[in-house]
Design an enzyme around this catalytic site. Sequence first.
Site, PDB file in Angstrom:
ATOM      1  CB  CYS A   1      -0.939   0.012   1.199  1.00  9.42           C
ATOM      2  SG  CYS A   1      -2.084  -1.373   1.228  1.00  9.42           S
TER       3      CYS A   1
ATOM      4  CG  HIS B   1      -2.913   3.932   2.524  1.00 10.80           C
ATOM      5  ND1 HIS B   1      -3.556   3.564   1.360  1.00 10.80           N
ATOM      6  CD2 HIS B   1      -2.823   2.804   3.284  1.00 10.80           C
ATOM      7  CE1 HIS B   1      -3.823   2.268   1.404  1.00 10.80           C
ATOM      8  NE2 HIS B   1      -3.405   1.795   2.562  1.00 10.80           N
TER       9      HIS B   1
ATOM     10  CG  ASN C   1      -6.456  -0.187   1.933  1.00 10.00           C
ATOM     11  OD1 ASN C   1      -5.841   0.167   0.936  1.00 10.00           O
ATOM     12  ND2 ASN C   1      -5.852  -0.613   3.026  1.00 10.00           N
TER      13      ASN C   1
HETATM   14  O1  UT7 Z   1      -3.080  -0.696   3.980  1.00 12.37           O
HETATM   15  C1  UT7 Z   1      -2.901  -1.221   5.254  1.00 12.37           C
HETATM   16  C2  UT7 Z   1      -3.898  -2.286   5.393  1.00 12.37           C
HETATM   17  N1  UT7 Z   1      -4.425  -2.611   6.637  1.00 12.37           N
HETATM   18  C3  UT7 Z   1      -5.003  -1.771   7.518  1.00 12.37           C
HETATM   19  O2  UT7 Z   1      -4.952  -0.593   7.443  1.00 12.37           O
HETATM   20  C4  UT7 Z   1      -5.725  -2.434   8.649  1.00 12.37           C
HETATM   21  C5  UT7 Z   1      -5.672  -1.641   9.923  1.00 12.37           C
HETATM   22  N2  UT7 Z   1      -6.607  -2.220  10.889  1.00 12.37           N
HETATM   23  C6  UT7 Z   1      -7.913  -1.936  10.868  1.00 12.37           C
HETATM   24  O3  UT7 Z   1      -8.401  -1.197  10.042  1.00 12.37           O
HETATM   25  C7  UT7 Z   1      -8.773  -2.516  11.963  1.00 12.37           C
HETATM   26  O4  UT7 Z   1      -7.943  -3.209  12.877  1.00 12.37           O
HETATM   27  C8  UT7 Z   1      -9.871  -3.488  11.437  1.00 12.37           C
HETATM   28  C9  UT7 Z   1     -10.948  -2.706  10.700  1.00 12.37           C
HETATM   29  C10 UT7 Z   1      -9.265  -4.537  10.532  1.00 12.37           C
HETATM   30  C11 UT7 Z   1     -10.545  -4.186  12.622  1.00 12.37           C
HETATM   31  O5  UT7 Z   1     -11.115  -3.210  13.489  1.00 12.37           O
HETATM   32  P1  UT7 Z   1     -10.780  -3.252  15.051  1.00 12.37           P
HETATM   33  O6  UT7 Z   1     -11.556  -2.163  15.665  1.00 12.37           O
HETATM   34  O7  UT7 Z   1      -9.283  -3.223  15.205  1.00 12.37           O
HETATM   35  O8  UT7 Z   1     -11.400  -4.634  15.484  1.00 12.37           O
HETATM   36  P2  UT7 Z   1     -10.668  -5.901  16.140  1.00 12.37           P
HETATM   37  O9  UT7 Z   1      -9.876  -6.637  15.130  1.00 12.37           O
HETATM   38  O10 UT7 Z   1     -10.022  -5.493  17.420  1.00 12.37           O
HETATM   39  O11 UT7 Z   1     -11.931  -6.784  16.488  1.00 12.37           O
HETATM   40  C12 UT7 Z   1     -12.926  -6.365  17.453  1.00 12.37           C
HETATM   41  C13 UT7 Z   1     -14.080  -7.349  17.372  1.00 12.37           C
HETATM   42  C14 UT7 Z   1     -13.620  -8.796  17.390  1.00 12.37           C
HETATM   43  O12 UT7 Z   1     -14.625  -9.542  18.068  1.00 12.37           O
HETATM   44  P3  UT7 Z   1     -14.379 -10.029  19.589  1.00 12.37           P
HETATM   45  O13 UT7 Z   1     -13.144 -10.883  19.535  1.00 12.37           O
HETATM   46  O14 UT7 Z   1     -14.172  -8.777  20.382  1.00 12.37           O
HETATM   47  O15 UT7 Z   1     -15.634 -10.761  19.901  1.00 12.37           O
HETATM   48  C15 UT7 Z   1     -13.644  -9.192  15.940  1.00 12.37           C
HETATM   49  O16 UT7 Z   1     -13.836 -10.569  15.743  1.00 12.37           O
HETATM   50  O17 UT7 Z   1     -14.762  -7.153  16.132  1.00 12.37           O
HETATM   51  C16 UT7 Z   1     -14.848  -8.408  15.454  1.00 12.37           C
HETATM   52  N3  UT7 Z   1     -14.808  -8.154  14.024  1.00 12.37           N
HETATM   53  C17 UT7 Z   1     -15.921  -7.885  13.310  1.00 12.37           C
HETATM   54  N4  UT7 Z   1     -17.204  -7.819  13.674  1.00 12.37           N
HETATM   55  C18 UT7 Z   1     -18.110  -7.521  12.706  1.00 12.37           C
HETATM   56  C19 UT7 Z   1     -13.727  -8.099  13.197  1.00 12.37           C
HETATM   57  N5  UT7 Z   1     -14.137  -7.815  11.943  1.00 12.37           N
HETATM   58  C20 UT7 Z   1     -15.487  -7.684  11.996  1.00 12.37           C
HETATM   59  C21 UT7 Z   1     -16.465  -7.406  11.023  1.00 12.37           C
HETATM   60  N6  UT7 Z   1     -17.763  -7.341  11.415  1.00 12.37           N
HETATM   61  N7  UT7 Z   1     -16.168  -7.195   9.719  1.00 12.37           N
END
Ligand code: UT7
Length: 370
Positions: free
Chosen positions: A116, A256, A286
């Site tokens: 990216c 980005h 993204n």
């Molecule tokens: O170009 C670079 C590319 N990558 C990035 O920029 C990614 C950077 N990271 C992010 O954008 C965020 O970390 C995400 C959007 C991927 C995830 O958001 P988050 O607020 O960090 O969520 P998390 O991974 O801490 O997950 C929180 C909860 C989890 O459930 P539990 O374990 O608390 O029960 C996940 O399983 O949210 C759950 N979860 C979802 N729930 C509904 C993760 N993805 C989803 C989803 N829908 N799509």
Amino acid sequence: MSPRRYAQIVGWGKALPARSMHNREFESLVDTSDEWIRTRTGIVERRVAGEGETTTSLAIAAARQAIAVADIDPRRIDLILVATCTADRLLPGAAPIVQQALGATSSGAVDMNAACAGFMYALVTANGLIASGTHRRILVVGADTLTRWMDWKDRRVSILFGDGAGAVLLEASDLPTGLFASVLRADGSGADLLHVPAGGTACLPTNDTLARGAHYIQMDGPAVFRFAVQIIVDSTREVLDAAHLTVEDVDLFVPHQANRRIIDAAVRTLELPSDRVFINLDRYGNTSAASIPIALTEAIEGGRLHPGDNILMSGFGAGLTWGTALFQWGVPQRVPATMPWQTVVHQGLTERAARALSVARRALAIADRA
Ligand code: UT7
């Protein structure tokens, strides 16, 4: 002393797949909701490449626009850099395909893979080549189709990415504007935080890797999130220091487009006013290496850039890699040598500046032909 060469952006363009996919479509694929995706990422919809749409077809479409805006003959391009991690094939790279389609017969062509952050790497490289005097016109394209490597059933990854391409054409100029300061960095200790485990030479594709889904993107989202906020803040401060500027001097920040919360957190820490931040991830998600040139193109087309404006750009991604640069905008758009100064005035310059520009451009055009 030979004149210093500055790299001006004289052309820009973008291309996006026809199909738009709204958050609601994920509700039938995985356990998620439009509400969760909007509030955790800021994304509402993204474009997904369909049959016949590839990284190079999008790259070519964006590049053609940039060339048309710049109003130059593609045979006068010296080099094409395509920032991508999703070339159509493992071999050859995407850039020679783009070169051939454009008819850029006097150009070199090579891919740059910094995921990216790729567009930032390519832009800074192109700027250096122009500043050194070895190249006059370089086409920089950022293009990716990451949805092709996505497990649509993995809700932690699939909701984030979209496909697209953006391009800018850089041209050597004596006008002292362009890229003033930049930072390119990497930290390979984070290689496993965002990667595709199989399909490369270390782990060839087999029935087993396919069955395990090892050819899909794997990501530790929260770790990448923390890294991204930190590097945007740190590298922005470093770049501003190097340019002897402060946050108040930034007229537009084009980050980005990965996650609205990443951008908001970084911007809050930097105390950068939110009306100086360009966001379009709600519509595209993204798009990897394409996100900054697409956003830049929309900012230019939306009249957000004016001569003398300081534009901050920052990209980050797998590797881990990142790049941040401060670019001072030059002329509003390419002014054909034959355009009368009265027309130029309408493009935002003062009458005196417009007259001088018209005269200078005519002189340059004559010198160029000589
Ligand atoms: O170009 C670079 C590319 N990558 C990035 O920029 C990614 C950077 N990271 C992010 O954008 C965020 O970390 C995400 C959007 C991927 C995830 O958001 P988050 O607020 O960090 O969520 P998390 O991974 O801490 O997950 C929180 C909860 C989890 O459930 P539990 O374990 O608390 O029960 C996940 O399983 O949210 C759950 N979860 C979802 N729930 C509904 C993760 N993805 C989803 C989803 N829908 N799509």
